[in-house]
Design a protein around this motif. Structure first.
Motif, PDB file in Angstrom:
ATOM      1  N   GLU A  59      -7.874 -16.107  16.457  1.00 22.12           N
ATOM      2  CA  GLU A  59      -8.934 -16.169  15.442  1.00 22.12           C
ATOM      3  C   GLU A  59      -9.854 -17.350  15.741  1.00 22.12           C
ATOM      4  OE1 GLU A  59      -8.455 -17.545  11.062  1.00 22.12           O
ATOM      5  OE2 GLU A  59      -8.050 -15.387  11.069  1.00 22.12           O
ATOM      6  N   THR A  80     -13.092 -19.846  15.246  1.00 20.19           N
ATOM      7  CA  THR A  80     -14.072 -20.427  14.332  1.00 20.19           C
ATOM      8  C   THR A  80     -15.032 -21.260  15.153  1.00 20.19           C
ATOM      9  OG1 THR A  80     -12.485 -20.525  12.498  1.00 20.19           O
ATOM     10  CG2 THR A  80     -14.445 -21.916  12.332  1.00 20.19           C
ATOM     11  N   LYS A 137      -5.244 -19.904  15.051  1.00 19.96           N
ATOM     12  CA  LYS A 137      -6.570 -20.449  14.775  1.00 19.96           C
ATOM     13  C   LYS A 137      -7.039 -21.332  15.931  1.00 19.96           C
ATOM     14  CE  LYS A 137      -5.877 -20.542   9.738  1.00 19.96           C
ATOM     15  NZ  LYS A 137      -5.884 -21.398   8.517  1.00 19.96           N
ATOM     16  N   PRO A 171      -2.315 -15.083  12.554  1.00 18.87           N
ATOM     17  CA  PRO A 171      -3.328 -15.373  13.570  1.00 18.87           C
ATOM     18  C   PRO A 171      -3.191 -16.795  14.111  1.00 18.87           C
ATOM     19  CG  PRO A 171      -4.320 -14.347  11.639  1.00 18.87           C
ATOM     20  CD  PRO A 171      -2.915 -14.707  11.260  1.00 18.87           C
ATOM     21  N   LYS A 178      -3.228 -12.382  16.668  1.00 16.21           N
ATOM     22  CA  LYS A 178      -4.646 -12.362  16.967  1.00 16.21           C
ATOM     23  C   LYS A 178      -5.160 -13.787  17.168  1.00 16.21           C
ATOM     24  CE  LYS A 178      -9.142 -11.064  14.988  1.00 16.21           C
ATOM     25  NZ  LYS A 178      -9.612 -10.460  16.257  1.00 16.21           N
TER      26      LYS A 178
END
Length: 399
Positions: free
Chosen positions: A86, A88, A44, A42, A84
Motif C-alpha cells: 500500500e 502513500t 504500508k 497491507p 498488498k
C-alpha cells in the motif's frame, strides 16, 4: 548535470576511507515474492519525493520507475504473498523540513518503510529519522556520498557521487602523471566538484587544477583560453544553470573540445539540447540512459514507460528492495535490514549488490556519446563499468 545530477554532490568523497568490502547473495525479488509475514494486512510504504520544485522531473521518473519495479517484482500482483503493498505518496518539494515532517507523519501512522529522497539535502535529514524510529529508509536519486554508511536503517537505490567521478576517471586510463582541469562555477557547487576530482583522480596520481568562473558570467572566451593554455589530458566540466548552452558553444568555438578529452555528466533527456553542436564532441559519464543495458528488468521498465530516462532505474530498484525486505522480514525491520545487506539482484542497469558493510549500492556505470543535433540526440554506450570497477571505498557505519 551538466553535472546537475550530482546536485551539490561529491560532498564527502574526500573523506572516504580506503578499504573496500563487498558481500553478495544471489536471487531476484520476482523469484521469491511469496512470503511477507503471518498477517494479510497491507504493508504500508511511504514514498516521500519531489513531485514539485526544482527536481520535480527527477521525482516523476522515480515514481514511474518505482511502480514499474513493483509490478515486475511482484509479477503484476502488487502483493508479497497475501499482503498488498500500500503506497502513500507525499510531495517534499525538495524541502528537507517538509520531508522530515512527512516521514514522521507516516511513521506515526504505522509505516515501517520510507523511500524516495530526490534531493541530497532531503536524504541527509530523513536518514536520522529512520534510525531514531527504527524504520527502513531507501533513499532514491539523491547522490550525496554521505547517505552511504549513514546508519544501519538507511539504504540507497541510486548511484552516489563517487561512482560518477570514478567513471570520469575511466576516460583517461591510468591517471598517474596526467593533467586534469576542473571547469566549474565559483561557489559551493564548484568547490565540491573540484574537491571530489582531487580526491578520486588526484589521489590516483593526476595533477588536478581548476578554472573557475563567476556564476554570473556570460562571456566564456577568457576561461576557454585558460583551459587551452593548461593543456589538460582531461577537462572535467561541472556546470549548472541557464548559461550552459553559451558555455558549451564557447568551448567548442575556441577549440577546447577538439584539443582534449572533455567529460561531464549526462543529465535527463530534456537537457540534451543544451549541448548544441558541442554534444557530439563531449565524453559523458552516465548513470543510465535508454538502451544502456539489455536486462529483463530494463525490458519490463521500457514496456511501461516507453523511453527510460536517468532516474527511472532508481525507482525500479527501490521497489525491488522493498519487495525483498517484506518477503524476508515481514513486519520486522531488523530482519528487513538483514535481508538487504549483501543482497545481489538483477536490476535495470544489470547486477546490483548492496554492500553489507555500509549499504553502498554497487552497480554498473556507463561511458556514453551523443550523436545527432538540436532536439534529436541519441545516446549510445561506449563502455560499461561493473559495480566492482566503480565501487566506492567502504566507510564505517555511523549509526
Amino acid at each position: 548535470m551538466t553535472v546537475r545530477t550530482t546536485r551539490r554532490a561529491f560532498l564527502s568523497a574526500a573523506t572516504m576511507m580506503a578499504a573496500a568490502l563487498a558481500a553478495t547473495a544471489c536471487g531476484s525479488p520476482q523469484d521469491t515474492a511469496t512470503g511477507g509475514g503471518d498477517s494479510a494486512a497491507p504493508v504500508k510504504v511511504g514514498l516521500v519525493y519531489s513531485q514539485s520544485g526544482a527536481l520535480a522531473s527527477y521525482g516523476k521518473q522515480y515514481i514511474e520507475g518505482f511502480k514499474a519495479g513493483l509490478d515486475f517484482a511482484t509479477q503484476g500482483t502488487g502483493k508479497v504473498g497475501d499482503r498488498k503493498i500500500e503506497l502513500t505518496e507525499v510531495d517534499d518539494a525538495g524541502d528537507p523540513a517538509k520531508a522530515v515532517s512527512a516521514a514522521k507523519d507516516l511513521i506515526g501512522k504505522g509505516t515501517k518503510i520510507i523511500a524516495g529522497s530526490t534531493a541530497s539535502g532531503v536524504a541527509l535529514q530523513v536518514a536520522p529519522i529512520a534510525a531514531q524510529n527504527k524504520v527502513l529508509f531507501i533513499s532514491g536519486p539523491a547522490a550525496t556520498d554521505a547517505v552511504t554508511g549513514a546508519n544501519k536503517y538507511t539504504f540507497r537505490s541510486g548511484r552516489q557521487s563517487y561512482q560518477d567521478v570514478v567513471t570520469a576517471k575511466s576516460f583517461i586510463g591510468d591517471p598517474a602523471g596526467k593533467k586534469v582541469v576542473v571547469f566549474a562555477q565559483d561557489g559551493a557547487f564548484g568547490d565540491a566538484n573540484e574537491a571530489a576530482v582531487k580526491a578520486v583522480i588526484g589521489s590516483a596520481g593526476a595533477t588536478v587544477s581548476s578554472v573557475r568562473a563567476p556564476a554570473s558570467a556570460t562571456e566564456f572566451t577568457p576561461f576557454a583560453s585558460q583551459i587551452k593554455a593548461a593543456k589538460p589530458d582531461l577537462l572535467f566540466v561541472a556546470w549548472a544553470g541557464t548559461t550552459a548552452p553559451a558555455m558549451w558553444q564557447t568551448l567548442d568555438q575556441q577549440g577546447v573540445l577538439s584539443s582534449t578529452t572533455v567529460v561531464t555528466g549526462l543529465d535527463i533527456r530534456a537537457s540534451w539540447p543544451t549541448f548544441g553542436a558541442a554534444g557530439a564532441k563531449i565524453s559523458f559519464l552516465s548513470h543510465y540512459f535508454d538502451g544502456a543495458s539489455d536486462t529483463e528488468a530494463s525490458k519490463a521498465l521500457k514496456a511501461t514507460v516507453n523511453t527510460i530516462d536517468l532516474f527511472h532505474p532508481d525507482g525500479f530498484a527501490a521497489a525491488q528492495m522493498v519487495v525483498r525486505a517484506v518477503q524476508e522480514g515481514g513486519d520486522d525491520v531488523d530482519k528487513m535490514v538483514t535481508a538487504l545487506e549483501g543482497w545481489s539482484f538483477d536490476g535495470v542497469k544489470g547486477k546490483m549488490t548492496i554492500r553489507a558493510a555500509d549499504h553502498a549500492l554497487l552497480q554498473p556505470m556507463f561511458q556514453a556519446k551523443l550523436t545527432g543535433s538540436g532536439t534529436a540526440f541519441t545516446a549510445t554506450a561506449q563502455k560499461s563499468l561493473t559495480g566492482d570497477e566503480t565501487a566506492p571505498p567502504a566507510v564505517a557505519m555511523k549509526g
